[in-house]
Design an enzyme around this catalytic site. Structure first.
Site, PDB file in Angstrom:
ATOM      1  N   ASP A   9       0.663  -1.378  -0.102  1.00  0.00           N
ATOM      2  CA  ASP A   9       0.226   0.057  -0.144  1.00  0.00           C
ATOM      3  C   ASP A   9       1.005   1.302   0.062  1.00  0.00           C
ATOM      4  O   ASP A   9       0.574   2.253   0.748  1.00  0.00           O
ATOM      5  CB  ASP A   9      -0.987  -0.130   1.225  1.00  0.00           C
ATOM      6  CG  ASP A   9      -1.936  -1.267   1.050  1.00  0.00           C
ATOM      7  OD1 ASP A   9      -1.814  -2.159   0.246  1.00  0.00           O
ATOM      8  OD2 ASP A   9      -2.733  -1.280   2.269  1.00  0.00           O
ATOM      9  N   ASP A  51      -4.838  -0.714  -1.648  1.00  0.00           N
ATOM     10  CA  ASP A  51      -6.140  -0.670  -1.285  1.00  0.00           C
ATOM     11  C   ASP A  51      -7.028  -0.224  -2.373  1.00  0.00           C
ATOM     12  O   ASP A  51      -6.416   0.872  -3.146  1.00  0.00           O
ATOM     13  CB  ASP A  51      -6.419   0.502  -0.227  1.00  0.00           C
ATOM     14  CG  ASP A  51      -6.552  -0.191   1.315  1.00  0.00           C
ATOM     15  OD1 ASP A  51      -6.359  -1.427   1.193  1.00  0.00           O
ATOM     16  OD2 ASP A  51      -6.799   0.324   2.287  1.00  0.00           O
ATOM     17  N   HIS A  53     -10.976   0.864  -2.954  1.00  0.00           N
ATOM     18  CA  HIS A  53     -12.067   0.616  -2.346  1.00  0.00           C
ATOM     19  C   HIS A  53     -13.185   1.097  -3.423  1.00  0.00           C
ATOM     20  O   HIS A  53     -13.175   2.146  -4.210  1.00  0.00           O
ATOM     21  CB  HIS A  53     -12.173   1.557  -1.004  1.00  0.00           C
ATOM     22  CG  HIS A  53     -11.367   0.944  -0.107  1.00  0.00           C
ATOM     23  ND1 HIS A  53     -11.527  -0.323   0.340  1.00  0.00           N
ATOM     24  CD2 HIS A  53     -10.626   1.561   0.830  1.00  0.00           C
ATOM     25  CE1 HIS A  53     -10.690  -0.552   1.433  1.00  0.00           C
ATOM     26  NE2 HIS A  53      -9.957   0.490   1.601  1.00  0.00           N
ATOM     27  N   HIS A  62     -16.231   0.108   6.074  1.00  0.00           N
ATOM     28  CA  HIS A  62     -15.036   0.335   6.314  1.00  0.00           C
ATOM     29  C   HIS A  62     -14.985   1.882   6.309  1.00  0.00           C
ATOM     30  O   HIS A  62     -14.090   2.518   7.128  1.00  0.00           O
ATOM     31  CB  HIS A  62     -14.191  -0.353   5.027  1.00  0.00           C
ATOM     32  CG  HIS A  62     -12.430  -0.055   5.256  1.00  0.00           C
ATOM     33  ND1 HIS A  62     -11.886  -0.835   6.407  1.00  0.00           N
ATOM     34  CD2 HIS A  62     -11.732   0.390   4.481  1.00  0.00           C
ATOM     35  CE1 HIS A  62     -10.687  -0.402   6.360  1.00  0.00           C
ATOM     36  NE2 HIS A  62     -10.477   0.166   5.136  1.00  0.00           N
ATOM     37  N   HIS A  76     -10.967   6.702   1.628  1.00  0.00           N
ATOM     38  CA  HIS A  76      -9.528   6.754   0.934  1.00  0.00           C
ATOM     39  C   HIS A  76      -9.224   5.585   0.100  1.00  0.00           C
ATOM     40  O   HIS A  76     -10.085   4.726  -0.107  1.00  0.00           O
ATOM     41  CB  HIS A  76      -8.638   6.295   2.449  1.00  0.00           C
ATOM     42  CG  HIS A  76      -8.714   5.266   2.910  1.00  0.00           C
ATOM     43  ND1 HIS A  76      -9.738   4.774   3.880  1.00  0.00           N
ATOM     44  CD2 HIS A  76      -8.127   4.011   2.835  1.00  0.00           C
ATOM     45  CE1 HIS A  76      -9.731   3.628   4.249  1.00  0.00           C
ATOM     46  NE2 HIS A  76      -8.696   2.980   3.784  1.00  0.00           N
ATOM     47  N   LYS A 101      -7.169  -4.793  -3.122  1.00  0.00           N
ATOM     48  CA  LYS A 101      -7.650  -5.287  -1.873  1.00  0.00           C
ATOM     49  C   LYS A 101      -8.696  -4.121  -1.335  1.00  0.00           C
ATOM     50  O   LYS A 101      -8.573  -3.076  -1.832  1.00  0.00           O
ATOM     51  CB  LYS A 101      -7.076  -5.926  -0.956  1.00  0.00           C
ATOM     52  CG  LYS A 101      -5.711  -4.592  -0.421  1.00  0.00           C
ATOM     53  CD  LYS A 101      -4.738  -5.250   0.648  1.00  0.00           C
ATOM     54  CE  LYS A 101      -3.818  -4.029   1.143  1.00  0.00           C
ATOM     55  NZ  LYS A 101      -4.615  -3.421   2.210  1.00  0.00           N
ATOM     56  N   CYS A 143      -1.743  -2.250   7.740  1.00  0.00           N
ATOM     57  CA  CYS A 143      -1.917  -3.274   6.842  1.00  0.00           C
ATOM     58  C   CYS A 143      -0.218  -4.111   6.731  1.00  0.00           C
ATOM     59  O   CYS A 143      -0.538  -5.320   6.218  1.00  0.00           O
ATOM     60  CB  CYS A 143      -2.075  -2.622   5.588  1.00  0.00           C
ATOM     61  SG  CYS A 143      -3.638  -1.975   5.412  1.00  0.00           S
TER      62      CYS A 143
END
Length: 198
Positions: A9, A51, A53, A62, A76, A101, A143
């Protein structure tokens, strides 16, 4: 040799000025790039995660309007936005596998992610016979922690390079490194790095 490096990340939203910026994140991006420039050939596989999302939902709880910064967070790394992109100081030219992810769900570990071809990253690592994993990136206390714990749980020999990670909270990050060591991970400086003095 069956070693992979997991770069966790290193994204704009997790570095200075981002939605969840980590102080020192940009410097970690630079150090990871410098390390890979000299050491990418030491690995069977270089994996980088992001990440990624969803924009149109709370990603399984989340995201929250009033986040507690433990289990809920401000928006984010929304897919397709500048915040979700790799930090410009992270040279991705040596990356073999890109992992996304958190697509519609909370996800901290690289092991929860999928490669660009849709396969779980666990399948990709197994296909390459990976038995040793080095973990670097952001953030130590979230993470990176979960990725390293999952790697141990999957039976891999794990190293976390302290000069190539950065955490949100300094004290908690130190506790996490101790936790990871207790779980069986090796906590060390990256190879070829002079030990810190003082």
């Amino acid at each position: 040799m069956t070693r992979a490096i997991l770069v966790v990340d290193v994204q704009n939203d997790f570095t200075e000025g981002g939605a969840l910026g980590v102080q020192g994140g940009a410097a970690v991006a630079e150090r990871i790039s410098a390390y890979l420039a000299g050491h990418a050939d030491d690995y069977d596989l270089v994996v980088a995660s992001r990440d990624w999302h969803d924009a149109d939902n709370d990603n399984g709880g989340h995201f929250a309007a009033e986040p507690d910064f433990v289990d809920t967070w401000p928006p984010h790394c929304v897919a397709g936005t500048p915040g979700a992109e790799y930090h410009p100081s992270f040279d991705t030219s040596t990356v073999d596998v890109h992992v996304r992810k958190g697509m519609g769900e909370p996800a901290y570990s690289v092991y929860e992610g999928h490669a660009d071809d849709g396969r779980r990253i666990t399948e990709v690592l197994a296909e390459h016979g990976i038995t040793e994993v080095d973990v670097v990136g952001l953030a130590t206390d979230y993470c990176v922690r979960q990725t390293a714990l999952d790697a141990v749980e999957h039976g891999q020999h794990v190293r976390v390079f302290t000069d190539l990670v950065e955490g949100v909270h300094h004290e908690r990050s130190a506790e996490v490194l101790a936790e990871l060591a207790h779980a069986g991970a090796v906590i060390a400086q990256s190879p070829g790095t002079a030990p810190e003095v003082g």
